[in-house]
Design a protein around this motif. Structure first.
Motif, PDB file in Angstrom:
ATOM      1  N   LYS A 100      62.176 -77.468  33.430  1.00  0.00           N
ATOM      2  CA  LYS A 100      61.242 -78.490  33.909  1.00  0.00           C
ATOM      3  C   LYS A 100      61.943 -79.539  34.753  1.00  0.00           C
ATOM      4  O   LYS A 100      61.325 -80.173  35.621  1.00  0.00           O
ATOM      5  CB  LYS A 100      60.555 -79.172  32.722  1.00  0.00           C
ATOM      6  CG  LYS A 100      59.621 -78.282  31.925  1.00  0.00           C
ATOM      7  CD  LYS A 100      59.073 -79.042  30.725  1.00  0.00           C
ATOM      8  CE  LYS A 100      58.202 -78.174  29.839  1.00  0.00           C
ATOM      9  NZ  LYS A 100      57.711 -78.906  28.642  1.00  0.00           N
ATOM     10  N   ARG A 101      63.245 -79.730  34.497  1.00  0.00           N
ATOM     11  CA  ARG A 101      64.036 -80.714  35.250  1.00  0.00           C
ATOM     12  C   ARG A 101      64.729 -80.078  36.446  1.00  0.00           C
ATOM     13  O   ARG A 101      65.560 -80.723  37.102  1.00  0.00           O
ATOM     14  CB  ARG A 101      65.089 -81.349  34.328  1.00  0.00           C
ATOM     15  CG  ARG A 101      64.570 -81.898  33.016  1.00  0.00           C
ATOM     16  CD  ARG A 101      63.531 -82.973  33.212  1.00  0.00           C
ATOM     17  NE  ARG A 101      64.071 -84.134  33.904  1.00  0.00           N
ATOM     18  CZ  ARG A 101      63.326 -85.127  34.388  1.00  0.00           C
ATOM     19  NH1 ARG A 101      62.019 -85.080  34.267  1.00  0.00           N
ATOM     20  NH2 ARG A 101      63.895 -86.155  35.003  1.00  0.00           N
ATOM     21  N   GLY A 102      64.422 -78.815  36.703  1.00  0.00           N
ATOM     22  CA  GLY A 102      65.047 -78.127  37.837  1.00  0.00           C
ATOM     23  C   GLY A 102      66.462 -77.674  37.574  1.00  0.00           C
ATOM     24  O   GLY A 102      67.242 -77.488  38.509  1.00  0.00           O
ATOM     25  N   ILE A 103      66.806 -77.474  36.301  1.00  0.00           N
ATOM     26  CA  ILE A 103      68.168 -77.106  35.912  1.00  0.00           C
ATOM     27  C   ILE A 103      68.148 -75.710  35.295  1.00  0.00           C
ATOM     28  O   ILE A 103      67.375 -75.444  34.377  1.00  0.00           O
ATOM     29  CB  ILE A 103      68.741 -78.119  34.901  1.00  0.00           C
ATOM     30  CG1 ILE A 103      68.704 -79.530  35.488  1.00  0.00           C
ATOM     31  CG2 ILE A 103      70.167 -77.731  34.494  1.00  0.00           C
ATOM     32  CD1 ILE A 103      68.927 -80.629  34.457  1.00  0.00           C
ATOM     33  N   ARG A 104      68.988 -74.828  35.768  1.00  0.00           N
ATOM     34  CA  ARG A 104      69.053 -73.464  35.250  1.00  0.00           C
ATOM     35  C   ARG A 104      70.117 -73.375  34.159  1.00  0.00           C
ATOM     36  O   ARG A 104      71.276 -73.760  34.373  1.00  0.00           O
ATOM     37  CB  ARG A 104      69.387 -72.485  36.369  1.00  0.00           C
ATOM     38  CG  ARG A 104      69.564 -71.030  35.904  1.00  0.00           C
ATOM     39  CD  ARG A 104      69.892 -70.129  37.087  1.00  0.00           C
ATOM     40  NE  ARG A 104      70.309 -68.792  36.684  1.00  0.00           N
ATOM     41  CZ  ARG A 104      69.487 -67.792  36.407  1.00  0.00           C
ATOM     42  NH1 ARG A 104      68.187 -67.993  36.502  1.00  0.00           N
ATOM     43  NH2 ARG A 104      69.948 -66.604  36.051  1.00  0.00           N
ATOM     44  N   LEU A 105      69.715 -72.881  33.005  1.00  0.00           N
ATOM     45  CA  LEU A 105      70.638 -72.669  31.892  1.00  0.00           C
ATOM     46  C   LEU A 105      71.142 -71.233  31.949  1.00  0.00           C
ATOM     47  O   LEU A 105      70.350 -70.293  31.883  1.00  0.00           O
ATOM     48  CB  LEU A 105      69.924 -72.934  30.570  1.00  0.00           C
ATOM     49  CG  LEU A 105      70.750 -72.791  29.287  1.00  0.00           C
ATOM     50  CD1 LEU A 105      71.905 -73.786  29.266  1.00  0.00           C
ATOM     51  CD2 LEU A 105      69.860 -72.979  28.052  1.00  0.00           C
ATOM     52  N   HIS A 106      72.451 -71.062  32.056  1.00  0.00           N
ATOM     53  CA  HIS A 106      73.015 -69.729  32.275  1.00  0.00           C
ATOM     54  C   HIS A 106      73.353 -68.984  30.987  1.00  0.00           C
ATOM     55  O   HIS A 106      73.335 -67.754  30.971  1.00  0.00           O
ATOM     56  CB  HIS A 106      74.263 -69.831  33.162  1.00  0.00           C
ATOM     57  CG  HIS A 106      73.953 -70.270  34.560  1.00  0.00           C
ATOM     58  ND1 HIS A 106      73.895 -71.601  34.917  1.00  0.00           N
ATOM     59  CD2 HIS A 106      73.664 -69.561  35.675  1.00  0.00           C
ATOM     60  CE1 HIS A 106      73.595 -71.695  36.207  1.00  0.00           C
ATOM     61  NE2 HIS A 106      73.445 -70.484  36.684  1.00  0.00           N
ATOM     62  N   CYS A 107      73.691 -69.691  29.924  1.00  0.00           N
ATOM     63  CA  CYS A 107      73.996 -69.002  28.674  1.00  0.00           C
ATOM     64  C   CYS A 107      73.960 -69.975  27.504  1.00  0.00           C
ATOM     65  O   CYS A 107      74.140 -71.189  27.680  1.00  0.00           O
ATOM     66  CB  CYS A 107      75.352 -68.296  28.741  1.00  0.00           C
ATOM     67  SG  CYS A 107      76.733 -69.387  29.116  1.00  0.00           S
ATOM     68  N   VAL A 108      73.705 -69.422  26.322  1.00  0.00           N
ATOM     69  CA  VAL A 108      73.676 -70.205  25.080  1.00  0.00           C
ATOM     70  C   VAL A 108      74.536 -69.495  24.044  1.00  0.00           C
ATOM     71  O   VAL A 108      74.425 -68.273  23.873  1.00  0.00           O
ATOM     72  CB  VAL A 108      72.237 -70.353  24.549  1.00  0.00           C
ATOM     73  CG1 VAL A 108      72.247 -71.002  23.163  1.00  0.00           C
ATOM     74  CG2 VAL A 108      71.398 -71.188  25.494  1.00  0.00           C
ATOM     75  N   TYR A 109      75.366 -70.259  23.359  1.00  0.00           N
ATOM     76  CA  TYR A 109      76.229 -69.702  22.318  1.00  0.00           C
ATOM     77  C   TYR A 109      75.947 -70.405  20.991  1.00  0.00           C
ATOM     78  O   TYR A 109      76.023 -71.632  20.907  1.00  0.00           O
ATOM     79  CB  TYR A 109      77.701 -69.905  22.661  1.00  0.00           C
ATOM     80  CG  TYR A 109      78.164 -69.176  23.886  1.00  0.00           C
ATOM     81  CD1 TYR A 109      78.590 -67.854  23.817  1.00  0.00           C
ATOM     82  CD2 TYR A 109      78.170 -69.812  25.128  1.00  0.00           C
ATOM     83  CE1 TYR A 109      79.013 -67.178  24.947  1.00  0.00           C
ATOM     84  CE2 TYR A 109      78.594 -69.140  26.270  1.00  0.00           C
ATOM     85  CZ  TYR A 109      79.013 -67.828  26.168  1.00  0.00           C
ATOM     86  OH  TYR A 109      79.425 -67.153  27.290  1.00  0.00           O
ATOM     87  N   PRO A 110      75.620 -69.648  19.946  1.00  0.00           N
ATOM     88  CA  PRO A 110      75.578 -70.243  18.605  1.00  0.00           C
ATOM     89  C   PRO A 110      77.004 -70.406  18.086  1.00  0.00           C
ATOM     90  O   PRO A 110      77.867 -69.560  18.351  1.00  0.00           O
ATOM     91  CB  PRO A 110      74.804 -69.207  17.787  1.00  0.00           C
ATOM     92  CG  PRO A 110      75.058 -67.905  18.486  1.00  0.00           C
ATOM     93  CD  PRO A 110      75.246 -68.225  19.944  1.00  0.00           C
ATOM     94  N   LEU A 111      77.253 -71.476  17.362  1.00  0.00           N
ATOM     95  CA  LEU A 111      78.574 -71.711  16.784  1.00  0.00           C
ATOM     96  C   LEU A 111      78.410 -72.042  15.310  1.00  0.00           C
ATOM     97  O   LEU A 111      77.959 -73.134  14.944  1.00  0.00           O
ATOM     98  CB  LEU A 111      79.287 -72.851  17.515  1.00  0.00           C
ATOM     99  CG  LEU A 111      80.670 -73.236  16.969  1.00  0.00           C
ATOM    100  CD1 LEU A 111      81.633 -72.050  17.019  1.00  0.00           C
ATOM    101  CD2 LEU A 111      81.241 -74.420  17.738  1.00  0.00           C
ATOM    102  N   LEU A 112      78.753 -71.087  14.461  1.00  0.00           N
ATOM    103  CA  LEU A 112      78.633 -71.269  13.024  1.00  0.00           C
ATOM    104  C   LEU A 112      79.728 -72.211  12.528  1.00  0.00           C
ATOM    105  O   LEU A 112      80.918 -71.960  12.739  1.00  0.00           O
ATOM    106  CB  LEU A 112      78.746 -69.916  12.321  1.00  0.00           C
ATOM    107  CG  LEU A 112      78.419 -69.888  10.831  1.00  0.00           C
ATOM    108  CD1 LEU A 112      76.942 -70.199  10.602  1.00  0.00           C
ATOM    109  CD2 LEU A 112      78.780 -68.534  10.232  1.00  0.00           C
ATOM    110  N   MET A 113      79.301 -73.293  11.882  1.00  0.00           N
ATOM    111  CA  MET A 113      80.230 -74.277  11.336  1.00  0.00           C
ATOM    112  C   MET A 113      79.727 -74.688   9.961  1.00  0.00           C
ATOM    113  O   MET A 113      78.639 -74.273   9.541  1.00  0.00           O
ATOM    114  CB  MET A 113      80.338 -75.484  12.286  1.00  0.00           C
ATOM    115  CG  MET A 113      80.928 -75.145  13.656  1.00  0.00           C
ATOM    116  SD  MET A 113      81.307 -76.607  14.669  1.00  0.00           S
ATOM    117  CE  MET A 113      82.876 -77.134  13.948  1.00  0.00           C
TER     118      MET A 113
END
Length: 246
Positions: A100-113
């Motif tokens: 919506k803000r015109g920003i492309r998200l290229h990848c998402v990583y879950p990080l188990l902590m």
């Protein structure tokens, strides 16, 4: 540039590990308070979002910030979402809001902590916490290698509507009415200073939750040096957790 939000230190430490030499870390809670939403991204500079998942979706501090964010020059954008089990639909919600803000998200990583959701269950034992900390260091290294190569991995973005449903449920669970302090409280004020929503005020030397709702980051209960903060009766006797570097 890495935008981060943290309640008990996991996401701050992860953001610090991922930051390259001289890369700027921006606290989204602090930026929201100061109304700082416009950022210019340099050539070749990556943009990261590092924050914890709440109720399998995106919490209010991050959502408030992203919905007003203005980025120019962002060419590679990634997210690392810290969790105690899984990130659910948080990546899909973040992707939709950034779009919506015109920003492309290229990848998402879950990080188990290590988990900090002491409101809902016992987060121990200590051995489990220690193993998750050591395993997370390895995982952060693997993530760093991938984002250094600017890998694109756009999976898990399709079920965003469930993430917004989870936000509805999340908002039903973030009331502050059950917060209280025991006679162990010394009035140090750490909980009030650290609250990202400024929901705690010191009155007569004791913390008082003055707002009906908060992000429920768990910093006030997990980071109390005297173990004086409780949430109803369910948290009594439960192990507290904050990252040892926080």
């Amino acid at each position: 540039m890495i935008f981060y939000f943290t309640g008990t230190g996991n996401s701050l430490v992860a953001a610090g590990r991922l930051a390259e030499s001289g890369e700027r870390l921006v606290d989204m809670a602090d930026a929201r308070d100061k109304r700082e939403f416009r950022y210019e991204i340099g050539k070749g500079e990556k943009v990261g979002f590092v924050f914890p998942v709440y109720w399998y979706t995106v919490g209010d501090v991050v959502m408030d910030f992203v919905r007003q964010l203005e980025l120019s020059g962002a060419r590679y954008v990634y997210a690392v979402i810290t969790c105690g089990g899984g990130i659910g639909f948080a990546g899909a919600v973040l992707n939709r809001e950034l779009k919506k803000r015109g920003i492309r998200l290229h990848c998402v990583y879950p990080l188990l902590m290590p988990d900090d959701a002491v409101f809902y269950y016992d987060i121990g034992p200590e051995e489990k916490i220690g193993k998750r900390l050591s395993d997370s260091e390895v995982k952060i290294g693997n993530i760093w290698e991938e984002i250094s190569c600017k890998r694109i991995r756009r999976r898990g973005f399709s079920l965003w509507f469930i993430g917004y449903l989870m936000r509805f449920l999340y908002h039903r669970a973030i009331g502050t009415r059950k917060f209280r302090v025991t006679d162990r409280c010394t009035g140090c004020g750490r909980c009030a200073r650290k609250c990202p929503d400024h929901a705690i005020e010191m009155k007569n030397g004791k913390p008082v939750w003055t707002k009906k709702k908060c992000t429920k980051c768990s910093g006030c209960i997990n980071c109390c040096p005297f173990l004086a903060t409780e949430y109803g009766k369910g948290t009594e006797g439960r192990i507290r957790y904050h990252h040892p570097e926080y």
